[in-house]
Motif scaffolding. Structure first.
Motif, PDB file in Angstrom:
ATOM      1  N   TYR A  68       0.836  -1.212   0.000  1.00 14.46           N
ATOM      2  CA  TYR A  68       0.000   0.000   0.000  1.00 14.46           C
ATOM      3  C   TYR A  68       0.868   1.258   0.000  1.00 14.46           C
ATOM      4  O   TYR A  68       0.618   2.200  -0.776  1.00 14.46           O
ATOM      5  CB  TYR A  68      -0.911  -0.013   1.225  1.00 14.46           C
ATOM      6  CG  TYR A  68      -1.687   1.266   1.396  1.00 14.46           C
ATOM      7  CD1 TYR A  68      -2.818   1.526   0.623  1.00 14.46           C
ATOM      8  CD2 TYR A  68      -1.274   2.234   2.319  1.00 14.46           C
ATOM      9  CE1 TYR A  68      -3.525   2.715   0.765  1.00 14.46           C
ATOM     10  CE2 TYR A  68      -1.977   3.424   2.467  1.00 14.46           C
ATOM     11  CZ  TYR A  68      -3.103   3.656   1.693  1.00 14.46           C
ATOM     12  OH  TYR A  68      -3.796   4.830   1.837  1.00 14.46           O
ATOM     13  N   ASN A  71       2.682   1.763  -3.431  1.00 11.47           N
ATOM     14  CA  ASN A  71       1.752   2.270  -4.447  1.00 11.47           C
ATOM     15  C   ASN A  71       1.436   3.743  -4.215  1.00 11.47           C
ATOM     16  O   ASN A  71       1.333   4.527  -5.162  1.00 11.47           O
ATOM     17  CB  ASN A  71       0.453   1.451  -4.421  1.00 11.47           C
ATOM     18  CG  ASN A  71       0.581   0.147  -5.188  1.00 11.47           C
ATOM     19  OD1 ASN A  71       1.175   0.105  -6.262  1.00 11.47           O
ATOM     20  ND2 ASN A  71       0.033  -0.924  -4.647  1.00 11.47           N
ATOM     21  N   HIS A  75       2.386   6.827  -6.650  1.00 12.89           N
ATOM     22  CA  HIS A  75       1.253   7.636  -7.111  1.00 12.89           C
ATOM     23  C   HIS A  75       1.526   9.130  -6.920  1.00 12.89           C
ATOM     24  O   HIS A  75       1.132   9.954  -7.732  1.00 12.89           O
ATOM     25  CB  HIS A  75      -0.010   7.235  -6.336  1.00 12.89           C
ATOM     26  CG  HIS A  75      -1.200   8.078  -6.655  1.00 12.89           C
ATOM     27  ND1 HIS A  75      -1.894   7.980  -7.846  1.00 12.89           N
ATOM     28  CD2 HIS A  75      -1.829   9.065  -5.941  1.00 12.89           C
ATOM     29  CE1 HIS A  75      -2.893   8.851  -7.860  1.00 12.89           C
ATOM     30  NE2 HIS A  75      -2.875   9.516  -6.710  1.00 12.89           N
ATOM     31  N   GLN A  80       9.949   5.132  -8.892  1.00 12.10           N
ATOM     32  CA  GLN A  80      10.164   3.761  -8.455  1.00 12.10           C
ATOM     33  C   GLN A  80      11.639   3.395  -8.497  1.00 12.10           C
ATOM     34  O   GLN A  80      12.097   2.576  -7.697  1.00 12.10           O
ATOM     35  CB  GLN A  80       9.359   2.807  -9.338  1.00 12.10           C
ATOM     36  CG  GLN A  80       9.269   1.389  -8.790  1.00 12.10           C
ATOM     37  CD  GLN A  80       8.233   0.567  -9.519  1.00 12.10           C
ATOM     38  OE1 GLN A  80       7.448   1.094 -10.282  1.00 12.10           O
ATOM     39  NE2 GLN A  80       8.239  -0.723  -9.281  1.00 12.10           N
ATOM     40  N   ILE A 161       4.162  -5.188  -6.767  1.00 12.69           N
ATOM     41  CA  ILE A 161       3.286  -4.091  -7.195  1.00 12.69           C
ATOM     42  C   ILE A 161       3.271  -3.913  -8.707  1.00 12.69           C
ATOM     43  O   ILE A 161       2.398  -3.208  -9.232  1.00 12.69           O
ATOM     44  CB  ILE A 161       3.683  -2.759  -6.521  1.00 12.69           C
ATOM     45  CG1 ILE A 161       5.098  -2.339  -6.929  1.00 12.69           C
ATOM     46  CG2 ILE A 161       3.525  -2.848  -5.018  1.00 12.69           C
ATOM     47  CD1 ILE A 161       5.495  -0.973  -6.396  1.00 12.69           C
ATOM     48  N   ASN A 162       4.200  -4.526  -9.422  1.00  8.15           N
ATOM     49  CA  ASN A 162       4.215  -4.443 -10.880  1.00  8.15           C
ATOM     50  C   ASN A 162       3.468  -5.602 -11.532  1.00  8.15           C
ATOM     51  O   ASN A 162       3.556  -5.792 -12.741  1.00  8.15           O
ATOM     52  CB  ASN A 162       5.662  -4.411 -11.387  1.00  8.15           C
ATOM     53  CG  ASN A 162       6.338  -3.091 -11.080  1.00  8.15           C
ATOM     54  OD1 ASN A 162       5.817  -2.025 -11.406  1.00  8.15           O
ATOM     55  ND2 ASN A 162       7.492  -3.133 -10.441  1.00  8.15           N
ATOM     56  N   GLN A 168      -0.416 -10.625  -7.709  1.00  5.67           N
ATOM     57  CA  GLN A 168       0.053 -10.022  -6.464  1.00  5.67           C
ATOM     58  C   GLN A 168      -0.295 -10.902  -5.272  1.00  5.67           C
ATOM     59  O   GLN A 168       0.531 -11.105  -4.371  1.00  5.67           O
ATOM     60  CB  GLN A 168      -0.575  -8.639  -6.281  1.00  5.67           C
ATOM     61  CG  GLN A 168      -0.002  -7.577  -7.196  1.00  5.67           C
ATOM     62  CD  GLN A 168      -0.522  -6.194  -6.864  1.00  5.67           C
ATOM     63  OE1 GLN A 168      -0.993  -5.943  -5.766  1.00  5.67           O
ATOM     64  NE2 GLN A 168      -0.429  -5.274  -7.821  1.00  5.67           N
TER      65      GLN A 168
END
Length: 237
Positions: A68, A71, A75, A80, A161-162, A168
């Motif tokens: 979380y 991400n 965002h 990254q 996360i990718n 996932q």
């Protein structure tokens, strides 16, 4: 990077996690105290299972909260590649540290963890008599070694996360399964009434191999991920 390679790297990161010894040490110490107080075998098995569930819960919590946060950071514009570079650097630095001084010199399997944490876990092991206490002790054993565990966990999170959401979930499940495998093995041995002294003897005889293997895998994963995720992106840019 393709999904198969991602799962391989998650499995390697989980293997690093599984190689760290604080949870195993705490579990065997708790089991030894339980046997010393002449608790029933059924009660001992119940405590061991609760301990393992505590470790699983804390590992799951670290992974999901990390996913979380990662991400959210991406965002809000934190690149990254910065997270990749930080995670790789941590793997390499901690890998060298594990090579040099993960186990303290001398006999036994005393670890380089803060003394207050070692003393706290030792006290808790001697006083653990209920499943709830064993569960919380499992959580504490993960927290006590968090400085070593964060690097493989973060690397796994960045791979996870990718992936699509279904993969996932598989990635999280794979990491947890591999990371707690040594604890499950100890749980099975305790259930079959194998002597804890045999487990401890094996750990003492192979501690240098564990130390070398863990550090080597951390360095290998760190350099590979740096080359494939950091340098490759810089070249493309």
């Amino acid at each position: 990077m393709d999904y198969i390679t991602s799962f391989i790297m998650i499995a390697l990161a989980a293997t690093i996690h599984a190689s760290f010894q604080l949870s195993i040490s705490t579990l065997t110490l708790m089991s030894g105290h339980s046997l010393g107080t002449q608790q029933s075998h059924q009660k001992l098995v119940s405590l061991v299972i609760s301990f393992v569930l505590g470790v699983i819960f804390m590992t799951f919590l670290l992974l999901t909260s990390g996913i979380y946060m990662a991400n959210t950071m991406i965002h809000y514009g934190i690149l990254q590649i910065v997270l990749w570079a930080t995670a790789c650097s941590a793997l390499i630095i901690i890998g060298v540290a594990v090579w040099l001084f993960y186990f303290r010199p001398g006999k036994g399997t005393i670890l380089w963890i803060p003394r207050f944490m070692a003393e706290y876990l030792t006290r808790r092991c001697s006083k653990t008599k209920s499943n709830g206490e064993a569960f919380s002790l499992g959580i504490s054993s993960v927290v006590g070694e968090i400085i070593f565990l964060l690097a493989p966990i973060v690397v796994s999170i960045l791979f996870i996360i990718n992936m699509p959401i279904a993969l996932q979930i598989s990635g999280v499940a794979l990491y947890i399964l591999i990371s707690v495998l040594p604890l499950v093995v100890v749980c099975i041995l305790v259930n079959k009434q194998n002597k804890l002294s045999r487990i401890q003897k094996w750990r003492e005889e192979n501690k240098r191999f564990i130390q070398l293997m863990t550090g080597s895998i951390m360095l290998a994963v760190g350099f590979f991920v740096y080359a494939s995720e950091v340098l490759a992106v810089r070249v493309l840019l």
